[in-house]
Design a protein around this motif. Structure first.
Motif, PDB file in Angstrom:
ATOM      1  N   ALA A 193      -3.572  -3.326  -5.265  1.00  0.00           N
ATOM      2  CA  ALA A 193      -3.030  -3.167  -6.743  1.00  0.00           C
ATOM      3  C   ALA A 193      -1.977  -2.025  -6.814  1.00  0.00           C
ATOM      4  CB  ALA A 193      -4.295  -3.197  -7.663  1.00  0.00           C
ATOM      5  N   PHE A 194      -2.418  -0.993  -6.515  1.00  0.00           N
ATOM      6  CA  PHE A 194      -1.783   0.144  -6.664  1.00  0.00           C
ATOM      7  C   PHE A 194      -0.452   0.144  -5.942  1.00  0.00           C
ATOM      8  CE2 PHE A 194      -4.671   3.967  -8.154  1.00  0.00           C
ATOM      9  CZ  PHE A 194      -5.631   3.186  -8.868  1.00  0.00           C
ATOM     10  N   GLY A 195      -0.250  -0.385  -4.681  1.00  0.00           N
ATOM     11  CA  GLY A 195       0.858  -0.406  -3.959  1.00  0.00           C
ATOM     12  C   GLY A 195       1.827  -1.313  -4.855  1.00  0.00           C
ATOM     13  N   LYS A 196       1.290  -2.615  -5.225  1.00  0.00           N
ATOM     14  CA  LYS A 196       2.214  -3.469  -5.799  1.00  0.00           C
ATOM     15  C   LYS A 196       2.668  -3.152  -7.268  1.00  0.00           C
ATOM     16  CE  LYS A 196       2.030  -8.506  -7.009  1.00  0.00           C
ATOM     17  NZ  LYS A 196       2.228  -8.929  -8.298  1.00  0.00           N
ATOM     18  N   ALA A 197       1.763  -2.300  -8.077  1.00  0.00           N
ATOM     19  CA  ALA A 197       2.293  -1.833  -9.239  1.00  0.00           C
ATOM     20  C   ALA A 197       3.480  -0.463  -8.988  1.00  0.00           C
ATOM     21  CB  ALA A 197       1.115  -0.978  -9.945  1.00  0.00           C
ATOM     22  N   LEU A 198       3.297   0.156  -8.019  1.00  0.00           N
ATOM     23  CA  LEU A 198       4.246   1.087  -7.932  1.00  0.00           C
ATOM     24  C   LEU A 198       5.357   0.457  -7.282  1.00  0.00           C
ATOM     25  CD1 LEU A 198       1.990   3.895  -5.847  1.00  0.00           C
ATOM     26  CD2 LEU A 198       2.997   3.954  -8.137  1.00  0.00           C
ATOM     27  N   VAL A 199       5.572  -0.645  -6.519  1.00  0.00           N
ATOM     28  CA  VAL A 199       6.854  -1.105  -6.016  1.00  0.00           C
ATOM     29  C   VAL A 199       7.383  -1.598  -7.293  1.00  0.00           C
ATOM     30  CG1 VAL A 199       7.555  -2.807  -4.616  1.00  0.00           C
ATOM     31  CG2 VAL A 199       6.035  -1.558  -3.625  1.00  0.00           C
ATOM     32  N   LEU A 204      11.685  -2.052 -11.442  1.00  0.00           N
ATOM     33  CA  LEU A 204      12.142  -2.049 -13.151  1.00  0.00           C
ATOM     34  C   LEU A 204      12.738  -0.924 -13.386  1.00  0.00           C
ATOM     35  CD1 LEU A 204       8.822  -3.506 -14.244  1.00  0.00           C
ATOM     36  CD2 LEU A 204      11.245  -4.760 -14.162  1.00  0.00           C
ATOM     37  N   GLY A 205      12.718   0.329 -12.557  1.00  0.00           N
ATOM     38  CA  GLY A 205      13.459   1.406 -13.111  1.00  0.00           C
ATOM     39  C   GLY A 205      12.730   2.111 -14.110  1.00  0.00           C
ATOM     40  N   LEU A 206      11.227   2.054 -13.886  1.00  0.00           N
ATOM     41  CA  LEU A 206      10.222   2.819 -14.823  1.00  0.00           C
ATOM     42  C   LEU A 206      10.194   4.180 -14.091  1.00  0.00           C
ATOM     43  CD1 LEU A 206       7.787  -0.016 -15.858  1.00  0.00           C
ATOM     44  CD2 LEU A 206       9.458   1.138 -17.132  1.00  0.00           C
ATOM     45  N   ILE A 207      10.253   4.530 -12.800  1.00  0.00           N
ATOM     46  CA  ILE A 207      10.116   5.367 -12.047  1.00  0.00           C
ATOM     47  C   ILE A 207      11.193   5.516 -11.182  1.00  0.00           C
ATOM     48  CG2 ILE A 207       7.528   5.884 -12.175  1.00  0.00           C
ATOM     49  CD1 ILE A 207       7.095   4.538  -9.735  1.00  0.00           C
ATOM     50  N   ASP A 208      11.773   6.738 -10.695  1.00  0.00           N
ATOM     51  CA  ASP A 208      12.805   6.941  -9.841  1.00  0.00           C
ATOM     52  C   ASP A 208      12.337   7.151  -8.385  1.00  0.00           C
ATOM     53  OD1 ASP A 208      11.916   9.483  -9.947  1.00  0.00           O
ATOM     54  OD2 ASP A 208      13.744  10.187 -10.972  1.00  0.00           O
ATOM     55  N   ARG A 209      11.134   7.401  -8.011  1.00  0.00           N
ATOM     56  CA  ARG A 209      10.627   7.263  -6.605  1.00  0.00           C
ATOM     57  C   ARG A 209       9.116   6.729  -6.706  1.00  0.00           C
ATOM     58  NH1 ARG A 209       7.652  12.175  -5.839  1.00  0.00           N
ATOM     59  NH2 ARG A 209       7.536  13.062  -7.736  1.00  0.00           N
ATOM     60  N   ILE A 210       8.891   6.540  -5.483  1.00  0.00           N
ATOM     61  CA  ILE A 210       7.494   6.024  -5.340  1.00  0.00           C
ATOM     62  C   ILE A 210       6.636   7.064  -4.755  1.00  0.00           C
ATOM     63  CG2 ILE A 210       6.118   4.374  -3.916  1.00  0.00           C
ATOM     64  CD1 ILE A 210       8.318   2.317  -4.187  1.00  0.00           C
ATOM     65  N   PRO A 211       5.519   7.410  -5.667  1.00  0.00           N
ATOM     66  CA  PRO A 211       4.526   8.461  -4.957  1.00  0.00           C
ATOM     67  C   PRO A 211       3.759   7.992  -3.778  1.00  0.00           C
ATOM     68  CG  PRO A 211       3.759   7.573  -6.977  1.00  0.00           C
ATOM     69  CD  PRO A 211       5.021   6.941  -6.907  1.00  0.00           C
ATOM     70  N   ARG A 212       2.955   8.849  -2.996  1.00  0.00           N
ATOM     71  CA  ARG A 212       2.337   8.258  -1.693  1.00  0.00           C
ATOM     72  C   ARG A 212       0.953   7.764  -2.212  1.00  0.00           C
ATOM     73  NH1 ARG A 212       2.227  12.493   2.754  1.00  0.00           N
ATOM     74  NH2 ARG A 212       1.601  10.992   3.840  1.00  0.00           N
ATOM     75  N   ARG A 263       2.157   0.865   3.690  1.00  0.00           N
ATOM     76  CA  ARG A 263       3.596   1.017   4.365  1.00  0.00           C
ATOM     77  C   ARG A 263       4.760   1.100   3.129  1.00  0.00           C
ATOM     78  NH1 ARG A 263       2.501  -3.441   8.852  1.00  0.00           N
ATOM     79  NH2 ARG A 263       1.776  -1.833  10.447  1.00  0.00           N
ATOM     80  N   ASP A 264       4.566   0.713   1.951  1.00  0.00           N
ATOM     81  CA  ASP A 264       5.705   0.642   0.859  1.00  0.00           C
ATOM     82  C   ASP A 264       5.533   1.939   0.111  1.00  0.00           C
ATOM     83  OD1 ASP A 264       6.099  -2.124   1.242  1.00  0.00           O
ATOM     84  OD2 ASP A 264       5.141  -2.870  -0.416  1.00  0.00           O
ATOM     85  N   THR A 265       4.270   2.762   0.431  1.00  0.00           N
ATOM     86  CA  THR A 265       4.390   3.765  -0.457  1.00  0.00           C
ATOM     87  C   THR A 265       4.408   5.021   0.576  1.00  0.00           C
ATOM     88  OG1 THR A 265       1.872   4.083  -0.547  1.00  0.00           O
ATOM     89  CG2 THR A 265       3.083   2.831  -2.288  1.00  0.00           C
ATOM     90  N   ASN A 266       4.843   4.861   1.712  1.00  0.00           N
ATOM     91  CA  ASN A 266       4.681   5.870   2.980  1.00  0.00           C
ATOM     92  C   ASN A 266       3.230   6.657   2.821  1.00  0.00           C
ATOM     93  OD1 ASN A 266       5.639   7.615   4.886  1.00  0.00           O
ATOM     94  ND2 ASN A 266       6.269   9.209   3.406  1.00  0.00           N
ATOM     95  N   GLY A 267       2.191   5.786   2.746  1.00  0.00           N
ATOM     96  CA  GLY A 267       0.956   6.111   2.299  1.00  0.00           C
ATOM     97  C   GLY A 267      -0.006   6.876   3.556  1.00  0.00           C
ATOM     98  N   THR A 268      -1.006   7.137   3.131  1.00  0.00           N
ATOM     99  CA  THR A 268      -2.059   7.646   4.353  1.00  0.00           C
ATOM    100  C   THR A 268      -3.431   7.329   3.855  1.00  0.00           C
ATOM    101  OG1 THR A 268      -2.337   9.406   5.773  1.00  0.00           O
ATOM    102  CG2 THR A 268      -2.328   9.823   3.430  1.00  0.00           C
ATOM    103  N   VAL A 269      -4.222   7.137   4.975  1.00  0.00           N
ATOM    104  CA  VAL A 269      -5.766   6.686   4.846  1.00  0.00           C
ATOM    105  C   VAL A 269      -6.507   7.851   5.478  1.00  0.00           C
ATOM    106  CG1 VAL A 269      -7.392   4.992   5.007  1.00  0.00           C
ATOM    107  CG2 VAL A 269      -4.971   4.478   4.858  1.00  0.00           C
TER     108      VAL A 269
END
Ligand code: F0G
Length: 357
Positions: A193-199, A204-212, A263-269
């Motif tokens: 859900a978090f990944g989908k929300a951030l993308v 939509l232009g609500l944020i200018d970059r995606i946090p990890r 992957r979409d957020t350049n995230g980590t686990v």
């Protein structure tokens, strides 16, 4: 609308006011406590406390949407497998909607607070021999064969509701994105859900970059962390064991969607031990915030990531606390029943002596 889910309705589900089953939920605080930031070793760490939802966990955000949808499709009954929070939330929302609810829980592995809550709201609780993964198999089977509406996070409407944790926290930050958002990860619905929300917020232009995203698992229940270490080349299953019973899950259902979120957020686990989780919980509890064990994994994960040197302490972190301190009354300090109760006079003397120290 007062709900912190339905005020984002255009990004969640186009339901009418008459259709919506809302408590209301959401509108949870974003807290700043220096003791927690210091513990994690970072300059800025905000706590998004989802334990402030009506049934004490973030599950209410997905459940308001799933139960609304269950009524829209004319479901005769609803069901879920749960480690205790989803079942509490389902039980409450099904009661409000006036629809029968069946919950499958792993025998002997759900905290007392969650059992009491699930029963209080009136769901039919079925204890299953085996772990959460087995309960989910049963729930899916019941759903497929008996036409009962399944509301585990495999249900896409749950995910749509849980996206609002991210929308709401971004709005609280005036749409200035943090660098890292940490959350505990079990069945991986919330990570998805978090990944989908951030993308979506970015598109939509609500944020200018995606946090990890930083997804944090308990060491004894960390198939996703193992998968991450292997570049997600295969789907990992384990036999899960951890004192953070909410995330005691060995075969997470939302694996593929969560891989995409990372992957979409350049995230980590990362995985953290039960000792690290309980130590972080103590810090969170002692500053007056409080949370259940699984929730503290997010803060323990930030600390672990900092210590690994992979991130820099000047980055801005948000850690999501997913459940309320009362959910698991046996996890924190318990009253010492071995000490005899005192008379009024002895109690007064004890305090007087204590203050002199
Ligand atoms: N934190 C808490 C307090 C939870 O109850 C859960 C999941 C999670 C984190 C993990 O979220 O599964 O989306 O990765 N609890 C589920 C339940 C399994 O049945 O209540 P996830």
């Amino acid at each position: 609308m007062r709900s912190g889910v339905w005020r984002f309705r255009e990004l969640v589900l186009q339901a009418t006011d008459e259709e919506i089953v809302t408590h209301p939920e959401g509108n949870t605080p974003l807290l700043s406590r220096s003791a927690v930031a210091n513990y994690a070793g970072v300059e800025e760490l905000l706590l998004k406390h989802e334990g402030h939802n009506p049934t004490g966990s973030f599950k209410d955000r997905g459940m308001t949407v799933a139960i609304t949808q269950a009524l829209r499709v004319g479901a005769r009954a609803v069901a879920c497998a749960s480690t205790g929070n989803t079942s509490s939330s389902l039980s409450a929302y099904a009661a409000q909607a006036g629809i029968p609810a069946y919950v499958f829980v792993p025998e002997g592995q759900v905290s007392r607070g969650k059992l009491a809550q699930t029963l209080a709201y009136g769901a039919r609780m079925i204890r299953v021999k085996g772990d959460f993964d087995e309960c989910l198999r049963v729930a899916r089977d019941v759903s497929a064969r008996l036409g009962v509406y399944l509301v585990n996070s495999l249900n896409p409407f749950r995910i749509e509701g849980q996206k609002t944790i991210v929308f709401e926290l971004l709005q609280q930050l005036d749409w200035n994105t943090p660098d890292v958002i940490a959350l505990p990860a079990g069945n991986l619905g919330n990570t998805s859900a978090f990944g989908k929300a951030l993308v979506e917020a970015h598109a939509l232009g609500l944020i200018d970059r995606i946090p990890r995203l930083l997804a944090v698992q308990a060491q004894g229940a960390s198939p996703f962390a193992q998968g991450f270490a292997e570049h997600f080349s295969r789907r990992v299953h384990v036999q899960a064991e951890t004192r953070a019973t909410a995330i005691r899950i060995g075969n997470p259902a939302s694996w593929d969607r969560a891989v995409r979120a990372i992957r979409d957020t350049n995230g980590t686990v990362v995985a953290v031990s039960d000792e690290e989780i309980l130590e972080a919980k103590r810090v969170i509890d002692r500053c007056g915030v409080g949370c259940e064990p699984a929730s503290a994994a997010s803060v323990a994960g930030v600390r672990k990531l900092m210590r690994s040197g992979e991130v820099d302490g000047s980055e801005r972190f948000v850690a999501v606390l997913t459940g309320h301190v009362l959910k698991d009354p046996d996890a924190g300090d318990t009253p010492d029943d071995a000490t005899p109760a005192l008379s009024a006079e002895a109690a007064l003397h004890l305090v007087a002596r204590d203050l002199e120290r």
